[in-house]
Design a protein around this motif. Sequence first.
Motif, PDB file in Angstrom:
ATOM      1  N   ALA A 122       0.807  -1.227   0.000  1.00  0.00           N
ATOM      2  CA  ALA A 122       0.000   0.000   0.000  1.00  0.00           C
ATOM      3  C   ALA A 122       0.838   1.274   0.000  1.00  0.00           C
ATOM      4  CB  ALA A 122      -0.937  -0.013   1.220  1.00  0.00           C
ATOM      5  N   THR A 123       2.144   1.152   0.216  1.00  0.00           N
ATOM      6  CA  THR A 123       3.049   2.322   0.203  1.00  0.00           C
ATOM      7  C   THR A 123       4.332   1.904  -0.537  1.00  0.00           C
ATOM      8  OG1 THR A 123       3.756   1.611   2.418  1.00  0.00           O
ATOM      9  CG2 THR A 123       2.238   3.472   2.335  1.00  0.00           C
ATOM     10  N   VAL A 124       4.183   1.595  -1.811  1.00  0.00           N
ATOM     11  CA  VAL A 124       5.243   0.859  -2.520  1.00  0.00           C
ATOM     12  C   VAL A 124       6.484   1.700  -2.810  1.00  0.00           C
ATOM     13  CG1 VAL A 124       4.386   1.309  -4.860  1.00  0.00           C
ATOM     14  CG2 VAL A 124       5.615  -0.818  -4.389  1.00  0.00           C
ATOM     15  N   ASN A 125       6.332   3.025  -2.932  1.00  0.00           N
ATOM     16  CA  ASN A 125       7.466   3.880  -3.287  1.00  0.00           C
ATOM     17  C   ASN A 125       8.130   3.296  -4.539  1.00  0.00           C
ATOM     18  OD1 ASN A 125      10.486   4.954  -2.779  1.00  0.00           O
ATOM     19  ND2 ASN A 125       9.070   6.320  -1.757  1.00  0.00           N
ATOM     20  N   ARG A 126       9.427   3.035  -4.493  1.00  0.00           N
ATOM     21  CA  ARG A 126      10.087   2.486  -5.687  1.00  0.00           C
ATOM     22  C   ARG A 126      10.138   0.952  -5.677  1.00  0.00           C
ATOM     23  NH1 ARG A 126      15.265   6.441  -5.578  1.00  0.00           N
ATOM     24  NH2 ARG A 126      14.149   8.413  -5.728  1.00  0.00           N
ATOM     25  N   GLY A 127       9.483   0.349  -4.713  1.00  0.00           N
ATOM     26  CA  GLY A 127       9.363  -1.110  -4.720  1.00  0.00           C
ATOM     27  C   GLY A 127      10.592  -1.848  -4.237  1.00  0.00           C
ATOM     28  N   ARG A 128      11.359  -1.227  -3.339  1.00  0.00           N
ATOM     29  CA  ARG A 128      12.584  -1.901  -2.874  1.00  0.00           C
ATOM     30  C   ARG A 128      12.322  -3.236  -2.183  1.00  0.00           C
ATOM     31  NH1 ARG A 128      14.045   3.353  -2.709  1.00  0.00           N
ATOM     32  NH2 ARG A 128      12.489   3.604  -1.089  1.00  0.00           N
ATOM     33  N   PHE A 129      11.139  -3.389  -1.601  1.00  0.00           N
ATOM     34  CA  PHE A 129      10.842  -4.658  -0.916  1.00  0.00           C
ATOM     35  C   PHE A 129      10.782  -5.831  -1.888  1.00  0.00           C
ATOM     36  CE2 PHE A 129       8.194  -2.535   2.705  1.00  0.00           C
ATOM     37  CZ  PHE A 129       9.365  -2.120   3.318  1.00  0.00           C
ATOM     38  N   MET A 172       0.907   0.164  -4.608  1.00  0.00           N
ATOM     39  CA  MET A 172       0.081   1.378  -4.532  1.00  0.00           C
ATOM     40  C   MET A 172       0.897   2.487  -3.864  1.00  0.00           C
ATOM     41  SD  MET A 172      -3.641   1.609  -2.662  1.00  0.00           S
ATOM     42  CE  MET A 172      -3.286   2.524  -1.160  1.00  0.00           C
ATOM     43  N   ASP A 173       0.667   3.718  -4.283  1.00  0.00           N
ATOM     44  CA  ASP A 173       1.319   4.853  -3.621  1.00  0.00           C
ATOM     45  C   ASP A 173       0.484   6.097  -3.915  1.00  0.00           C
ATOM     46  OD1 ASP A 173       4.471   5.100  -2.448  1.00  0.00           O
ATOM     47  OD2 ASP A 173       3.477   7.006  -2.936  1.00  0.00           O
ATOM     48  N   ILE A 174       0.616   7.076  -3.045  1.00  0.00           N
ATOM     49  CA  ILE A 174      -0.116   8.332  -3.237  1.00  0.00           C
ATOM     50  C   ILE A 174       0.623   9.264  -4.192  1.00  0.00           C
ATOM     51  CG2 ILE A 174       0.936   9.648  -1.346  1.00  0.00           C
ATOM     52  CD1 ILE A 174      -1.909  10.530  -0.555  1.00  0.00           C
ATOM     53  N   GLU A 175       1.910   8.969  -4.443  1.00  0.00           N
ATOM     54  CA  GLU A 175       2.753   9.844  -5.272  1.00  0.00           C
ATOM     55  C   GLU A 175       2.932   9.244  -6.658  1.00  0.00           C
ATOM     56  OE1 GLU A 175       4.663  12.643  -4.675  1.00  0.00           O
ATOM     57  OE2 GLU A 175       4.620  12.890  -2.502  1.00  0.00           O
ATOM     58  N   SER A 176       2.518  10.005  -7.682  1.00  0.00           N
ATOM     59  CA  SER A 176       2.617   9.494  -9.052  1.00  0.00           C
ATOM     60  C   SER A 176       4.063   9.342  -9.501  1.00  0.00           C
ATOM     61  CB  SER A 176       1.864  10.415 -10.009  1.00  0.00           C
ATOM     62  OG  SER A 176       2.406  11.706  -9.947  1.00  0.00           O
ATOM     63  N   THR A 233      -4.748   6.668  -2.255  1.00  0.00           N
ATOM     64  CA  THR A 233      -4.383   6.876  -0.859  1.00  0.00           C
ATOM     65  C   THR A 233      -4.838   5.693  -0.010  1.00  0.00           C
ATOM     66  OG1 THR A 233      -4.819   8.199   1.104  1.00  0.00           O
ATOM     67  CG2 THR A 233      -6.483   8.279  -0.626  1.00  0.00           C
ATOM     68  N   GLY A 234      -4.084   5.442   1.043  1.00  0.00           N
ATOM     69  CA  GLY A 234      -4.405   4.341   1.941  1.00  0.00           C
ATOM     70  C   GLY A 234      -5.727   4.524   2.661  1.00  0.00           C
ATOM     71  N   SER A 235      -6.262   5.730   2.658  1.00  0.00           N
ATOM     72  CA  SER A 235      -7.551   5.936   3.330  1.00  0.00           C
ATOM     73  C   SER A 235      -8.729   5.681   2.393  1.00  0.00           C
ATOM     74  CB  SER A 235      -7.633   7.359   3.894  1.00  0.00           C
ATOM     75  OG  SER A 235      -7.449   8.289   2.861  1.00  0.00           O
ATOM     76  N   TYR A 267       2.335  -2.332   4.663  1.00  0.00           N
ATOM     77  CA  TYR A 267       2.240  -0.890   4.919  1.00  0.00           C
ATOM     78  C   TYR A 267       3.550  -0.415   5.532  1.00  0.00           C
ATOM     79  CZ  TYR A 267      -0.196   3.382   6.551  1.00  0.00           C
ATOM     80  OH  TYR A 267      -0.633   4.668   6.765  1.00  0.00           O
ATOM     81  N   ASP A 268       4.169   0.540   4.870  1.00  0.00           N
ATOM     82  CA  ASP A 268       5.437   1.123   5.345  1.00  0.00           C
ATOM     83  C   ASP A 268       5.280   2.633   5.210  1.00  0.00           C
ATOM     84  OD1 ASP A 268       8.074   1.817   5.867  1.00  0.00           O
ATOM     85  OD2 ASP A 268       8.827   1.091   3.938  1.00  0.00           O
ATOM     86  N   PRO A 269       4.534   3.243   6.136  1.00  0.00           N
ATOM     87  CA  PRO A 269       4.189   4.662   5.964  1.00  0.00           C
ATOM     88  C   PRO A 269       5.397   5.562   6.191  1.00  0.00           C
ATOM     89  CG  PRO A 269       3.500   3.909   8.132  1.00  0.00           C
ATOM     90  CD  PRO A 269       4.045   2.695   7.412  1.00  0.00           C
TER      91      PRO A 269
HETATM   92  C1  LIG Z   1       8.622   4.830   3.716  1.00  0.00           C
HETATM   93  S1  LIG Z   1       8.122   5.029   2.057  1.00  0.00           S
HETATM   94  C2  LIG Z   1       7.893   3.371   1.518  1.00  0.00           C
HETATM   95  C3  LIG Z   1       9.181   2.742   1.083  1.00  0.00           C
HETATM   96  C4  LIG Z   1       8.999   1.392   0.411  1.00  0.00           C
HETATM   97  N1  LIG Z   1       8.469   0.411   1.326  1.00  0.00           N
HETATM   98  C5  LIG Z   1      10.306   0.888  -0.106  1.00  0.00           C
HETATM   99  O1  LIG Z   1      11.006   0.153   0.596  1.00  0.00           O
HETATM  100  O2  LIG Z   1      10.642   1.242  -1.237  1.00  0.00           O
HETATM  101  C6  LIG Z   1       6.489   5.628   2.271  1.00  0.00           C
HETATM  102  C7  LIG Z   1       5.691   5.783   0.996  1.00  0.00           C
HETATM  103  O3  LIG Z   1       4.328   6.029   1.362  1.00  0.00           O
HETATM  104  C8  LIG Z   1       3.766   6.904   0.432  1.00  0.00           C
HETATM  105  N2  LIG Z   1       2.564   7.490   1.067  1.00  0.00           N
HETATM  106  C9  LIG Z   1       2.490   8.517   1.934  1.00  0.00           C
HETATM  107  N3  LIG Z   1       1.218   8.742   2.313  1.00  0.00           N
HETATM  108  C10 LIG Z   1       0.463   7.819   1.661  1.00  0.00           C
HETATM  109  C11 LIG Z   1      -0.924   7.519   1.622  1.00  0.00           C
HETATM  110  N4  LIG Z   1      -1.807   8.221   2.341  1.00  0.00           N
HETATM  111  N5  LIG Z   1      -1.361   6.513   0.839  1.00  0.00           N
HETATM  112  C12 LIG Z   1      -0.480   5.783   0.099  1.00  0.00           C
HETATM  113  N6  LIG Z   1       0.861   6.019   0.086  1.00  0.00           N
HETATM  114  C13 LIG Z   1       1.315   7.017   0.863  1.00  0.00           C
HETATM  115  C14 LIG Z   1       4.883   7.881   0.119  1.00  0.00           C
HETATM  116  O4  LIG Z   1       4.669   8.502  -1.137  1.00  0.00           O
HETATM  117  C15 LIG Z   1       6.098   6.970   0.138  1.00  0.00           C
HETATM  118  O5  LIG Z   1       6.397   6.531  -1.165  1.00  0.00           O
END
Ligand SMILES: C[S@@+](CC[C@H](N)C(=O)[O-])C[C@H]1O[C@@H](n2cnc3c(N)ncnc32)[C@H](O)[C@@H]1O
Length: 207
Positions: free
Chosen positions: A28-35, A46-50, A59-61, A75-77
């Motif tokens: 739900a907070t994939v960012n660049r997908g390092r996991f 999924m991520d809130i940032e395009s 968004t997670g909500s 979830y890794d907020p």
């Molecule tokens: C800590 S990073 C995740 C890093 C990721 N797990 C990795 O290892 O690449 C947090 C991510 O959550 C996203 N984010 C912040 N608020 C969010 C929301 N409400 N819904 C979905 N994503 C959100 C941010 O854009 C950011 O990419």
Amino acid sequence: MWEGADDKLLERMLQFYPGQPPERILDATVNRGRFWRGSTRPVLGMDIESRHRPDVLATGSNIPFKPDTFDVVIYDPPHIPNQGMDRRKDFQVRFGLGTKSSADTNYNFSHTFPPFVCEAYRVLKQEGVLFCKISDYIHNHRFQWAHIEFVQAAMSAGFFACDCIIKVRKGPIIDSRWKTAHHARKRHCYWLVFRKSGRCERPSANS
Ligand SMILES: C[S@@+](CC[C@H](N)C(=O)[O-])C[C@H]1O[C@@H](n2cnc3c(N)ncnc32)[C@H](O)[C@@H]1O
């Protein structure tokens, strides 16, 4: 305790906690997908940032999936709000550290937990698992108990809180602006495990 990388831990968790190999996983907070580097797991990011180019921009909500869709949600907020810029590293982008929280929300992210866990509960199948990586931290001259607030929110949403793994890094992050320490330096975070169930154990364990 885990002293290795997140992706290796996550793979172990995916083998251990779900009752059977997960068919659908939502990060739900994939960012660049390092996991998921090198992983063949069936993950939707999924991520809130395009700018991170997620599979799902949301968004997670308000997770745009039907109830009972996923076997696992991850979830890794963002961990620390209102962080200053660190020009030596791209922490802001990688970890979502640019995100702000105002006085109305106590300068922390705890208000984002209840709406997220309600949505995670909804989109998980029965017996599905939620993994959350979370750090406590010092902010606004206070210890911010993020992991406890997340556990409380998840239990209020109906999750069973099942496990807690402490992940240790080599050293604490020390900002040169922090001249005097008033709290112990931290070099750990938590991986929390929740199940959409009335019990902790995997369905196969005692049934
Ligand atoms: C800590 S990073 C995740 C890093 C990721 N797990 C990795 O290892 O690449 C947090 C991510 O959550 C996203 N984010 C912040 N608020 C969010 C929301 N409400 N819904 C979905 N994503 C959100 C941010 O854009 C950011 O990419």
